[in-house]
Design an enzyme around this catalytic site. Sequence first.
Site, PDB file in Angstrom:
ATOM      1  N   GLY A   1       7.355   3.213  -0.093  1.00  0.00           N
ATOM      2  CA  GLY A   1       6.527   2.160  -0.676  1.00  0.00           C
ATOM      3  C   GLY A   1       6.977   1.789  -2.070  1.00  0.00           C
TER       4      GLY A   1
ATOM      5  CB  SER B   1       8.060   5.646  12.540  1.00  0.00           C
ATOM      6  OG  SER B   1       8.967   6.635  12.999  1.00  0.00           O
TER       7      SER B   1
ATOM      8  CE1 TYR C   1       4.332   8.758  10.981  1.00  0.00           C
ATOM      9  CE2 TYR C   1       6.249   9.471  12.241  1.00  0.00           C
ATOM     10  CZ  TYR C   1       5.695   8.741  11.200  1.00  0.00           C
ATOM     11  OH  TYR C   1       6.505   7.981  10.395  1.00  0.00           O
TER      12      TYR C   1
ATOM     13  CB  THR D   1      -0.964   0.017   1.207  1.00  0.00           C
ATOM     14  OG1 THR D   1      -0.227   0.151   2.420  1.00  0.00           O
ATOM     15  CG2 THR D   1      -1.802  -1.258   1.248  1.00  0.00           C
ATOM     16  N   GLY D   2       0.371   2.283  -0.638  1.00  0.00           N
ATOM     17  CA  GLY D   2       1.125   3.530  -0.720  1.00  0.00           C
ATOM     18  C   GLY D   2       2.444   3.365  -1.439  1.00  0.00           C
ATOM     19  CB  SER D   3       3.766   0.859  -3.523  1.00  0.00           C
ATOM     20  OG  SER D   3       2.594   0.348  -4.119  1.00  0.00           O
TER      21      SER D   3
ATOM     22  CB  SER E   1       5.756   8.450  -4.360  1.00  0.00           C
ATOM     23  OG  SER E   1       4.881   8.657  -3.258  1.00  0.00           O
ATOM     24  N   GLY E   2       8.007   7.254  -2.826  1.00  0.00           N
ATOM     25  CA  GLY E   2       8.664   7.140  -1.531  1.00  0.00           C
ATOM     26  C   GLY E   2       9.114   5.749  -1.154  1.00  0.00           C
TER      27      GLY E   2
END
Length: 264
Positions: free
Chosen positions: A20, A143, A156, A13-15, A17-18
């Site tokens: 991911g 994180s 966060y 998921t969220g791949s 950019s960045g």
Amino acid sequence: MDLQLVGKRALVTGSSSGLGEAIVRRLAAEGAAVVVHGRDRRRTSAVATSIREDGGIAGIAIGDLATDAGAGEVQAAAVGDGSVDILVNNVGIYAPTAQWAETPPDAWAEMYNINVISSVRMIQHLVPGMRARGWGRVIQISSVTGRLPAANQPHYAATNAARNNLAISLARELKHSGVTSNAVAPGGILTPATVDFLVGVGKAQGWGETWAEIEPKASALAPNDVGRIGKPDEYANLVAFLASPAADYINGTTLGIDGGAYEG
């Protein structure tokens, strides 16, 4: 080392950019068929096309995981060409300048929904199939702030502690099933967005005008024993290993990859 990922299928998921993107590219390079996920069809398709041009197998799934409907759309697209064996829950947001006094409850709720509940949605959609087949991998990307929270962006940090806890609870739920659940807790990540943010901070602090000038000082914002900020590929390598059959005996744990981070 052959990670034995040929024949496996992974959704990250969220791949688009960045971090991911680095993870999905690494899994594809190891032979896994991958599903690139994002909300922007153009960016998501561009990553999948690039993977295919490099000889990999890649499809796309478009949808907003902050909603039940969006998660359902992603699930339907992800399984359209076959079962998902590996789920990497990477989607997340952060707010590096957020302070306690300026962060209302609604912002906490939004952060929790995107960073934690989006993972729950995809787990509930995809893990029953893994359990039925007797093999699978679920990996949460959290994180270092989950264990080393600072005064800033408290919401966060709290969501990352929740992500780590979620991974352990899921491992207990899936015991003896052949499906493992772990979390990876990165330190700083040198994605393009991070570099842009740090260059802005560095200029404001008078550290220099270019990234080459600013980087040595920026690394001190997240002190660690290696003495620098981590690169996306370094994190992606660990995720690929955890996703592989070689990691069968790693379960219910959070693996920190942060250069030996400590509180400054």
